[in-house]
Design an enzyme around this catalytic site. Sequence first.
Site, PDB file in Angstrom:
ATOM      1  N   SER A  58      22.648  28.125  24.571  1.00 29.47           N
ATOM      2  CA  SER A  58      23.628  27.307  25.280  1.00 29.47           C
ATOM      3  C   SER A  58      24.193  26.255  24.327  1.00 29.47           C
ATOM      4  O   SER A  58      24.377  26.531  23.127  1.00 29.47           O
ATOM      5  CB  SER A  58      22.947  26.679  26.499  1.00 29.47           C
ATOM      6  OG  SER A  58      23.870  25.990  27.292  1.00 29.47           O
ATOM      7  N   LYS A 102      28.671  27.217  29.639  1.00 29.17           N
ATOM      8  CA  LYS A 102      27.273  26.976  29.254  1.00 29.17           C
ATOM      9  C   LYS A 102      26.470  26.351  30.404  1.00 29.17           C
ATOM     10  O   LYS A 102      25.260  26.583  30.509  1.00 29.17           O
ATOM     11  CB  LYS A 102      27.210  26.092  28.009  1.00 29.17           C
ATOM     12  CG  LYS A 102      27.791  26.745  26.736  1.00 29.17           C
ATOM     13  CD  LYS A 102      27.058  28.017  26.329  1.00 29.17           C
ATOM     14  CE  LYS A 102      27.394  28.430  24.895  1.00 29.17           C
ATOM     15  NZ  LYS A 102      26.835  29.734  24.526  1.00 29.17           N
TER      16      LYS A 102
HETATM   17  N1  NAP Z   1      27.482  26.727  15.795  1.00 26.75           N
HETATM   18  C1  NAP Z   1      27.213  25.665  16.524  1.00 26.75           C
HETATM   19  O1  NAP Z   1      27.313  24.526  16.051  1.00 26.75           O
HETATM   20  C2  NAP Z   1      26.761  25.847  17.972  1.00 26.75           C
HETATM   21  C3  NAP Z   1      26.481  24.709  18.741  1.00 26.75           C
HETATM   22  C4  NAP Z   1      26.046  24.874  20.062  1.00 26.75           C
HETATM   23  C5  NAP Z   1      25.880  26.155  20.577  1.00 26.75           C
HETATM   24  N2  NAP Z   1      26.166  27.250  19.799  1.00 26.75           N
HETATM   25  C6  NAP Z   1      25.964  28.593  20.378  1.00 26.75           C
HETATM   26  O2  NAP Z   1      25.211  29.386  19.467  1.00 26.75           O
HETATM   27  C7  NAP Z   1      25.594  30.751  19.574  1.00 26.75           C
HETATM   28  C8  NAP Z   1      26.009  31.303  18.217  1.00 26.75           C
HETATM   29  O3  NAP Z   1      27.079  30.534  17.712  1.00 26.75           O
HETATM   30  P1  NAP Z   1      27.613  30.672  16.190  1.00 26.75           P
HETATM   31  O4  NAP Z   1      28.306  29.410  15.878  1.00 26.75           O
HETATM   32  O5  NAP Z   1      26.514  31.145  15.322  1.00 26.75           O
HETATM   33  O6  NAP Z   1      28.792  31.743  16.381  1.00 26.75           O
HETATM   34  P2  NAP Z   1      29.152  33.205  15.848  1.00 26.75           P
HETATM   35  O7  NAP Z   1      28.651  33.451  14.472  1.00 26.75           O
HETATM   36  O8  NAP Z   1      30.626  33.336  16.087  1.00 26.75           O
HETATM   37  O9  NAP Z   1      28.363  34.139  16.853  1.00 26.75           O
HETATM   38  C9  NAP Z   1      28.899  34.629  18.044  1.00 26.75           C
HETATM   39  C10 NAP Z   1      28.496  36.096  18.142  1.00 26.75           C
HETATM   40  O10 NAP Z   1      28.845  36.575  19.432  1.00 26.75           O
HETATM   41  C11 NAP Z   1      29.372  37.885  19.295  1.00 26.75           C
HETATM   42  N3  NAP Z   1      30.315  38.102  20.384  1.00 26.75           N
HETATM   43  C12 NAP Z   1      31.401  37.351  20.706  1.00 26.75           C
HETATM   44  N4  NAP Z   1      32.043  37.883  21.753  1.00 26.75           N
HETATM   45  C13 NAP Z   1      31.329  38.998  22.111  1.00 26.75           C
HETATM   46  C14 NAP Z   1      31.492  39.994  23.114  1.00 26.75           C
HETATM   47  N5  NAP Z   1      32.512  39.941  23.987  1.00 26.75           N
HETATM   48  N6  NAP Z   1      30.573  40.987  23.193  1.00 26.75           N
HETATM   49  C15 NAP Z   1      29.547  41.069  22.315  1.00 26.75           C
HETATM   50  N7  NAP Z   1      29.336  40.148  21.341  1.00 26.75           N
HETATM   51  C16 NAP Z   1      30.239  39.137  21.238  1.00 26.75           C
HETATM   52  C17 NAP Z   1      30.085  37.902  17.943  1.00 26.75           C
HETATM   53  O11 NAP Z   1      30.105  39.217  17.392  1.00 26.75           O
HETATM   54  P3  NAP Z   1      31.419  40.173  17.483  1.00 26.75           P
HETATM   55  O12 NAP Z   1      32.583  39.346  17.082  1.00 26.75           O
HETATM   56  O13 NAP Z   1      31.082  41.309  16.560  1.00 26.75           O
HETATM   57  O14 NAP Z   1      31.494  40.638  18.912  1.00 26.75           O
HETATM   58  C18 NAP Z   1      29.196  36.979  17.099  1.00 26.75           C
HETATM   59  O15 NAP Z   1      28.214  37.720  16.397  1.00 26.75           O
HETATM   60  C19 NAP Z   1      26.693  30.789  20.640  1.00 26.75           C
HETATM   61  O16 NAP Z   1      26.129  31.071  21.914  1.00 26.75           O
HETATM   62  C20 NAP Z   1      27.243  29.370  20.610  1.00 26.75           C
HETATM   63  O17 NAP Z   1      27.881  28.998  21.821  1.00 26.75           O
HETATM   64  C21 NAP Z   1      26.610  27.123  18.517  1.00 26.75           C
END
Ligand code: NAP
Length: 293
Positions: free
Chosen positions: A159, A177
């Site tokens: 989340s 979320k």
């Molecule tokens: N980065 C931060 O600072 C942060 C902070 C708070 C929370 N979060 C949470 O942490 C998690 C990962 O974030 P991240 O920053 O590491 O982002 P990320 O690298 O963009 O990861 C998102 C992943 O979700 C997959 N995805 C997106 N849409 C999809 C769909 N419709 N079906 C299947 N897969 C899908 C993408 O793969 P494909 O494009 O291949 O589908 C990608 O591998 C997320 O839940 C995000 O909300 C991140």
Amino acid sequence: MTPSAYSAPVMDSRSTFKEGIFLGKVLFCTGGGSGICKGMTEAIMRHGANAAIIGRNLDRLTQASKELAEKTGKICIPLQADVRQPQTLRDAVRKAIEKFGRIDFVICGAAGNFMSPIAALSENAFRTVIEIDTLGTYNTVKATISHVREAKGAYIHVSATLHYRGTPYQIHVSAAKAGVDAISNVIAVEEGPHGVRSNVLAPGFTSGTEGMRVMTGKKTNKAEGFSNPLGRFTEIQDVANAAVYLFSPAACYLTGQVIPIDGGAEHLRGDFFPYPSSVINPSSVETLLKAKI
Ligand SMILES: NC(=O)c1ccc[n+]([C@@H]2O[C@H](COP(=O)([O-])OP(=O)(O)OC[C@H]3O[C@@H](n4cnc5c(N)ncnc54)[C@H](OP(=O)(O)O)[C@@H]3O)[C@@H](O)[C@H]2O)c1
């Protein structure tokens, strides 16, 4: 990040947990092809589990699977699915069961994000984020629950902390979320008597990720004026370590919890956006906004 008197070390979970605690276990991870969820998958595999990683981009998943297998010596399979489409998830689960025979752990991490003021956010854009994050989480749970029950396994939902307050330009992700947190709580209560646990990890700004790039305009970043009690941004390893703990037997009495991995940032009253100038005049932060008014 404002210079801090103290900066927490970044630890490898193997310095604390035994390497083989997940031997014979199988992880099913949506979003596992990149960023935080890939890091969580690597950590779980390093402790002995095999894994299936799920996303839409098969090339990226295939590359990530190879890398994860090479780094950990365990098996990782790439499975293409869109979490908005239940049948593609059911197919992915069937393939994971054909390959491994079981699913013990599920990480619901697939998500989409971008910044936009309400005035510029279309109804469609709002719906898309709800569909990926919230419905995608529900679809993943529906597709996996019978196997997780059979294994007396556990869920981790990824989340955020945005929705604890009113974070500007994040109305879509905040709503999505909040729904994810609610889903986890109900799973904990409904499935606990069947031996299934469910918890939420809520990362803060995480270095080197897509989410960080969206929120700050840069991928590995020093955001002026932003600080937290433990003196640095979240690292992927911090979230991965929490995942190792939550799936481990040491957490067998822990369910229905939402755990921020943000170095205590949530307890600070500092504002990431200059307030209210950024809301009165969005052009003052326009480099961060995807949609223009
Ligand atoms: N980065 C931060 O600072 C942060 C902070 C708070 C929370 N979060 C949470 O942490 C998690 C990962 O974030 P991240 O920053 O590491 O982002 P990320 O690298 O963009 O990861 C998102 C992943 O979700 C997959 N995805 C997106 N849409 C999809 C769909 N419709 N079906 C299947 N897969 C899908 C993408 O793969 P494909 O494009 O291949 O589908 C990608 O591998 C997320 O839940 C995000 O909300 C991140």
